[in-house]
Design a protein around this motif. Structure first.
Motif, PDB file in Angstrom:
ATOM      1  N   VAL A   1      38.989  33.835  41.682  1.00 55.36           N
ATOM      2  CA  VAL A   1      39.458  35.213  41.849  1.00 55.36           C
ATOM      3  C   VAL A   1      39.993  35.762  40.536  1.00 55.36           C
ATOM      4  CG1 VAL A   1      41.232  36.619  42.976  1.00 55.36           C
ATOM      5  CG2 VAL A   1      39.906  34.988  44.312  1.00 55.36           C
ATOM      6  N   ARG A   2      40.740  34.946  39.810  1.00 51.38           N
ATOM      7  CA  ARG A   2      41.336  35.419  38.553  1.00 51.38           C
ATOM      8  C   ARG A   2      40.280  35.731  37.503  1.00 51.38           C
ATOM      9  NH1 ARG A   2      45.032  30.965  39.638  1.00 51.38           N
ATOM     10  NH2 ARG A   2      47.003  31.800  40.447  1.00 51.38           N
ATOM     11  N   HIS A   3      39.125  35.039  37.543  1.00 46.62           N
ATOM     12  CA  HIS A   3      38.111  35.202  36.506  1.00 46.62           C
ATOM     13  C   HIS A   3      36.904  36.004  36.981  1.00 46.62           C
ATOM     14  CE1 HIS A   3      40.458  31.711  35.058  1.00 46.62           C
ATOM     15  NE2 HIS A   3      40.127  32.155  33.845  1.00 46.62           N
ATOM     16  N   MET A   4      37.020  36.683  38.118  1.00 44.62           N
ATOM     17  CA  MET A   4      35.928  37.533  38.585  1.00 44.62           C
ATOM     18  C   MET A   4      35.688  38.675  37.605  1.00 44.62           C
ATOM     19  SD  MET A   4      36.522  37.888  42.711  1.00 44.62           S
ATOM     20  CE  MET A   4      35.266  39.170  42.781  1.00 44.62           C
ATOM     21  N   PRO A   5      34.416  39.024  37.348  1.00 52.39           N
ATOM     22  CA  PRO A   5      34.144  40.161  36.456  1.00 52.39           C
ATOM     23  C   PRO A   5      34.506  41.501  37.072  1.00 52.39           C
ATOM     24  CG  PRO A   5      32.104  39.331  37.389  1.00 52.39           C
ATOM     25  CD  PRO A   5      33.174  38.358  37.802  1.00 52.39           C
ATOM     26  N   ASP A   6      34.558  41.557  38.415  1.00 48.23           N
ATOM     27  CA  ASP A   6      34.966  42.779  39.097  1.00 48.23           C
ATOM     28  C   ASP A   6      36.434  42.692  39.485  1.00 48.23           C
ATOM     29  OD1 ASP A   6      32.397  43.891  39.003  1.00 48.23           O
ATOM     30  OD2 ASP A   6      31.798  42.815  40.823  1.00 48.23           O
ATOM     31  N   ALA A   7      37.040  43.869  39.640  1.00 50.46           N
ATOM     32  CA  ALA A   7      38.442  43.919  40.058  1.00 50.46           C
ATOM     33  C   ALA A   7      38.557  43.455  41.500  1.00 50.46           C
ATOM     34  CB  ALA A   7      38.987  45.334  39.909  1.00 50.46           C
ATOM     35  N   PHE A   8      39.570  42.626  41.778  1.00 51.78           N
ATOM     36  CA  PHE A   8      39.777  42.092  43.127  1.00 51.78           C
ATOM     37  C   PHE A   8      41.247  42.257  43.498  1.00 51.78           C
ATOM     38  CE2 PHE A   8      41.038  38.746  46.057  1.00 51.78           C
ATOM     39  CZ  PHE A   8      40.111  38.908  47.071  1.00 51.78           C
ATOM     40  N   VAL A   9      41.469  42.659  44.753  1.00 52.11           N
ATOM     41  CA  VAL A   9      42.828  42.849  45.276  1.00 52.11           C
ATOM     42  C   VAL A   9      42.876  42.266  46.678  1.00 52.11           C
ATOM     43  CG1 VAL A   9      44.657  44.481  45.831  1.00 52.11           C
ATOM     44  CG2 VAL A   9      43.089  44.981  43.976  1.00 52.11           C
ATOM     45  N   LEU A  10      43.932  41.509  46.978  1.00 54.60           N
ATOM     46  CA  LEU A  10      44.200  41.009  48.327  1.00 54.60           C
ATOM     47  C   LEU A  10      45.487  41.666  48.815  1.00 54.60           C
ATOM     48  CD1 LEU A  10      43.431  38.980  50.604  1.00 54.60           C
ATOM     49  CD2 LEU A  10      44.995  37.362  49.516  1.00 54.60           C
ATOM     50  N   THR A  11      45.431  42.304  49.995  1.00 59.61           N
ATOM     51  CA  THR A  11      46.599  42.982  50.548  1.00 59.61           C
ATOM     52  C   THR A  11      46.954  42.384  51.903  1.00 59.61           C
ATOM     53  OG1 THR A  11      45.429  44.708  51.790  1.00 59.61           O
ATOM     54  CG2 THR A  11      45.766  45.090  49.446  1.00 59.61           C
ATOM     55  N   ASP A  12      48.197  42.620  52.320  1.00 61.84           N
ATOM     56  CA  ASP A  12      48.614  42.187  53.648  1.00 61.84           C
ATOM     57  C   ASP A  12      48.257  43.259  54.673  1.00 61.84           C
ATOM     58  OD1 ASP A  12      50.442  44.195  53.250  1.00 61.84           O
ATOM     59  OD2 ASP A  12      52.149  42.862  52.964  1.00 61.84           O
ATOM     60  N   GLN A  13      48.739  43.094  55.911  1.00 61.38           N
ATOM     61  CA  GLN A  13      48.388  44.022  56.980  1.00 61.38           C
ATOM     62  C   GLN A  13      48.931  45.423  56.739  1.00 61.38           C
ATOM     63  OE1 GLN A  13      50.316  43.076  60.674  1.00 61.38           O
ATOM     64  NE2 GLN A  13      52.054  42.106  59.654  1.00 61.38           N
ATOM     65  N   HIS A  14      49.946  45.567  55.873  1.00 58.14           N
ATOM     66  CA  HIS A  14      50.510  46.874  55.551  1.00 58.14           C
ATOM     67  C   HIS A  14      49.890  47.448  54.283  1.00 58.14           C
ATOM     68  CE1 HIS A  14      53.390  46.111  58.700  1.00 58.14           C
ATOM     69  NE2 HIS A  14      53.802  45.006  58.098  1.00 58.14           N
ATOM     70  N   TRP A  15      48.832  46.819  53.777  1.00 62.42           N
ATOM     71  CA  TRP A  15      48.131  47.255  52.562  1.00 62.42           C
ATOM     72  C   TRP A  15      49.028  47.194  51.328  1.00 62.42           C
ATOM     73  CZ3 TRP A  15      42.880  48.557  52.281  1.00 62.42           C
ATOM     74  CH2 TRP A  15      42.207  48.563  53.512  1.00 62.42           C
ATOM     75  N   ASN A  16      49.904  46.205  51.299  1.00 63.34           N
ATOM     76  CA  ASN A  16      50.692  45.912  50.107  1.00 63.34           C
ATOM     77  C   ASN A  16      50.037  44.747  49.358  1.00 63.34           C
ATOM     78  OD1 ASN A  16      52.639  47.867  50.729  1.00 63.34           O
ATOM     79  ND2 ASN A  16      53.729  46.440  52.061  1.00 63.34           N
ATOM     80  N   ILE A  17      50.009  44.832  48.060  1.00 60.35           N
ATOM     81  CA  ILE A  17      49.288  43.865  47.243  1.00 60.35           C
ATOM     82  C   ILE A  17      50.012  42.521  47.256  1.00 60.35           C
ATOM     83  CG2 ILE A  17      48.468  43.341  44.900  1.00 60.35           C
ATOM     84  CD1 ILE A  17      48.335  46.364  44.415  1.00 60.35           C
ATOM     85  N   VAL A  18      49.277  41.457  47.577  1.00 61.16           N
ATOM     86  CA  VAL A  18      49.829  40.104  47.511  1.00 61.16           C
ATOM     87  C   VAL A  18      49.135  39.272  46.429  1.00 61.16           C
ATOM     88  CG1 VAL A  18      50.524  40.109  49.932  1.00 61.16           C
ATOM     89  CG2 VAL A  18      48.257  39.293  49.328  1.00 61.16           C
ATOM     90  N   LEU A  19      47.959  39.720  45.983  1.00 63.04           N
ATOM     91  CA  LEU A  19      47.227  38.996  44.948  1.00 63.04           C
ATOM     92  C   LEU A  19      46.275  39.972  44.277  1.00 63.04           C
ATOM     93  CD1 LEU A  19      46.491  36.246  43.606  1.00 63.04           C
ATOM     94  CD2 LEU A  19      44.723  35.990  45.355  1.00 63.04           C
ATOM     95  N   ALA A  20      46.138  39.851  42.967  1.00 66.41           N
ATOM     96  CA  ALA A  20      45.207  40.688  42.205  1.00 66.41           C
ATOM     97  C   ALA A  20      44.817  39.935  40.940  1.00 66.41           C
ATOM     98  CB  ALA A  20      45.835  42.039  41.857  1.00 66.41           C
ATOM     99  N   ASN A  21      43.649  40.258  40.377  1.00 64.03           N
ATOM    100  CA  ASN A  21      43.226  39.617  39.136  1.00 64.03           C
ATOM    101  C   ASN A  21      43.458  40.555  37.955  1.00 64.03           C
ATOM    102  OD1 ASN A  21      41.237  41.475  39.550  1.00 64.03           O
ATOM    103  ND2 ASN A  21      39.522  40.038  39.525  1.00 64.03           N
ATOM    104  N   SER A  22      43.234  40.021  36.769  1.00 64.52           N
ATOM    105  CA  SER A  22      43.508  40.791  35.558  1.00 64.52           C
ATOM    106  C   SER A  22      42.565  41.976  35.403  1.00 64.52           C
ATOM    107  CB  SER A  22      43.412  39.878  34.333  1.00 64.52           C
ATOM    108  OG  SER A  22      42.123  39.273  34.263  1.00 64.52           O
ATOM    109  N   GLU A  23      41.334  41.884  35.964  1.00 65.43           N
ATOM    110  CA  GLU A  23      40.410  43.005  35.883  1.00 65.43           C
ATOM    111  C   GLU A  23      40.964  44.229  36.603  1.00 65.43           C
ATOM    112  OE1 GLU A  23      37.592  43.422  34.278  1.00 65.43           O
ATOM    113  OE2 GLU A  23      37.752  41.442  33.352  1.00 65.43           O
ATOM    114  N   PHE A  24      41.634  44.020  37.731  1.00 65.67           N
ATOM    115  CA  PHE A  24      42.234  45.141  38.443  1.00 65.67           C
ATOM    116  C   PHE A  24      43.380  45.737  37.633  1.00 65.67           C
ATOM    117  CE2 PHE A  24      45.350  46.810  41.536  1.00 65.67           C
ATOM    118  CZ  PHE A  24      44.577  47.805  42.099  1.00 65.67           C
ATOM    119  N   ALA A  25      44.201  44.883  37.026  1.00 67.18           N
ATOM    120  CA  ALA A  25      45.288  45.388  36.184  1.00 67.18           C
ATOM    121  C   ALA A  25      44.736  46.206  35.026  1.00 67.18           C
ATOM    122  CB  ALA A  25      46.143  44.226  35.681  1.00 67.18           C
ATOM    123  N   ASP A  26      43.639  45.743  34.393  1.00 67.11           N
ATOM    124  CA  ASP A  26      43.024  46.500  33.302  1.00 67.11           C
ATOM    125  C   ASP A  26      42.456  47.824  33.803  1.00 67.11           C
ATOM    126  OD1 ASP A  26      43.662  44.435  31.619  1.00 67.11           O
ATOM    127  OD2 ASP A  26      41.677  43.493  31.722  1.00 67.11           O
TER     128      ASP A  26
END
Length: 473
Positions: free
Chosen positions: A282-307
């Motif tokens: 997940v951290r090294h995916m070329p595309d941006a990735f975000v994992l959210t909880d049931q309330h759509w709050n971010i619990v995990l994201a990779n550096s591509e999404f931050a960029d």
């Protein structure tokens, strides 16, 4: 039962009554009775009011009471008290103060009465003290007490809810004193993470739970947490070397003292041996990735999404609502949520990131999926399409080429502009179909469409279907 408080029974006398009251004239006795209370009623022994004196502003009904029975001027619940007072006066008993409520047009008037009998006379005096100020004070006190009890109940309920949440969290959580690093509270997940007996962590020192070689780094990390809010998580080995824990800490104050809320994750909530490789993917995916909880709050994201959204680090995004960064406000996330609720997957949704009131955002393409449990998580894969769209060859016209392109304009253009684009699209499609039907015979196509050849040539040129010169009729 009569209360003995404020009764004349048992009090010290003036001494020589003859030397004090023998020469008191009627005017002085009347003044004495008026000073003794806020209201004075003159009663016969049957309880009828034959006279009275009071401030007319405070007791405007007094004149209407004269001539009535005393019991007719009071409320129903006060009548037994009046009967008791009058019975004691007839029998010559010592009098005590009793609160009587007079019935009035607005609100009842509470008055504390005591009866003074006159020897050898068939009349007596009912001296009363206005209790409205005391009643208002008592009412305010009662309201304040009830408000405190309600606040206390709400506090107890909130404490029970948060205590239940604290005890049943799957994540290890510790409450730590910021100055001494002493553990004040630890949930069952924390005891399990450190393989400790229930309740044994409270009172211990947090650095003692980790390897000796990493304690300096831990102290430095906790100091940084107190100083700033955005600190990257720290991974440290436990004291027994059996596991490594990723630590996230935040500081808060309570009763003038600084505390730390320390959360630790071992990664064991994922499926055993695949946890670390999966997170690494997940951290090294070329595309941006975000994992959210049931309330759509971010619990995990990779550096591509931050960029993509221009964030300083991934850590500062944890716990934030994904709608703050992805989609047009109130539109795209609700659309994606509806597709997930219906199909459990959303594919190639056109949206934007970084949209503000002054900036439309960067166009992206989003795909999403959700887990199937009662408290689902949502995974979002986001691909930028702005650069890809800029690399495409520019068309000769800005008109949409299909109905799908028209629907993509919703939210980017006004309805008036979309309707204008729709009419152009329909016109171009009809011309193309007419040319196809007549084997590209423009004269026949113009006749089918009900246009002159001059108008057809103009429309062909405008839609980029051919740069034709009009022929003379």
């Amino acid at each position: 039962m009569l209360t003995r408080k404020n009764s004349i029974e048992g009090k010290l006398h003036y001494g020589d009554f003859a030397g004090i009251f023998d020469d008191v004239d009627p005017d002085a006795a009347a003044k004495l009775s008026l000073i003794a209370g806020d209201i004075c009623l003159v009663l016969d022994l049957s309880g009828r009011i034959v006279g009275g004196s009071a401030d007319p502003k405070q007791f405007p009904e007094l004149e209407s009471w004269i001539g009535q029975d005393w019991q007719d001027t009071i409320t129903v619940e006060s009548r037994p008290k009046v009967m008791e007072l009058m019975g004691g006066a007839r029998e010559g008993k010592a009098q005590s103060w009793r609160q009587i409520n007079h019935a009035a047009a607005g609100a009842d008037i509470p008055v504390r009465y005591a009866i003074v009998t006159i020897e050898g006379c068939d009349r007596c005096l009912a001296l009363g003290r206005d209790m409205r100020e005391e009643a208002a004070l008592q009412q305010r006190f009662l309201q304040a007490q009830q408000a405190l009890e309600r606040d206390y109940m709400r506090l107890r309920q909130a404490e029970n809810r948060y205590r239940n949440l604290f005890e049943h969290m799957a994540e290890a959580v510790l409450m730590v004193e910021a100055d001494t690093y002493r553990i004040r509270e630890a949930n069952p997940a924390a005891h399990k993470a450190f393989d400790a007996k229930p309740g044994s962590l409270s009172g211990g020192k947090l650095p003692g739970l980790f390897a000796r070689s990493s304690r300096d780094a831990l102290v430095a990390y906790l100091g940084s947490v107190v100083a700033t809010a955005s600190v990257a998580p720290l991974t440290l080995p436990t004291a027994d070397g059996e596991a490594e824990l990723t630590m996230r800490a935040t500081s808060f104050r309570q009763r003038g003292k600084q505390f730390l809320l320390v959360r630790m994750n071992t990664g064991k909530n994922l499926d055993g041996d695949v946890a670390a490789p999966l997170l690494d993917v997940v951290r090294h995916m070329p595309d941006a990735f975000v994992l959210t909880d049931q309330h759509w709050n971010i619990v995990l994201a990779n550096s591509e999404f931050a960029d993509l959204i221009g964030a300083a680090s991934v850590e500062q995004l944890i716990g934030q609502a994904v709608s703050e960064y992805v989609g047009r406000p109130g539109i795209d996330i609700d659309l994606i949520r509806g597709q997930l609720a219906k199909h459990a997957v959303a594919r190639n949704v056109s949206t934007v990131v970084g949209a503000t009131d002054a900036h439309g955002g960067e166009p992206v393409e989003l795909s999403a999926v959700q887990t199937g449990d009662n408290e689902p998580f949502f995974g979002l894969v986001i691909r930028p399409v702005g650069r890809r769209m800029r690399d495409l060859p520019r068309a000769d016209t800005e008109s949409p080429r299909s109905v799908e392109q028209l629907t993509e304009m919703v939210g980017r253009m006004s309805l008036k502009e979309i309707v204008r684009e729709t009419s152009d699209l329909i016109e171009r499609l009809c011309i193309e179909e007419a040319l196809k039907h007549t084997s590209n015979n423009r004269a026949s196509a113009a006749e089918i469409l009900g246009l002159s050849r001059q108008s057809l040539y103009s429309k062909l040129h405008r839609h980029g279907l051919g740069n034709f010169v009009a022929e003379e009729d």
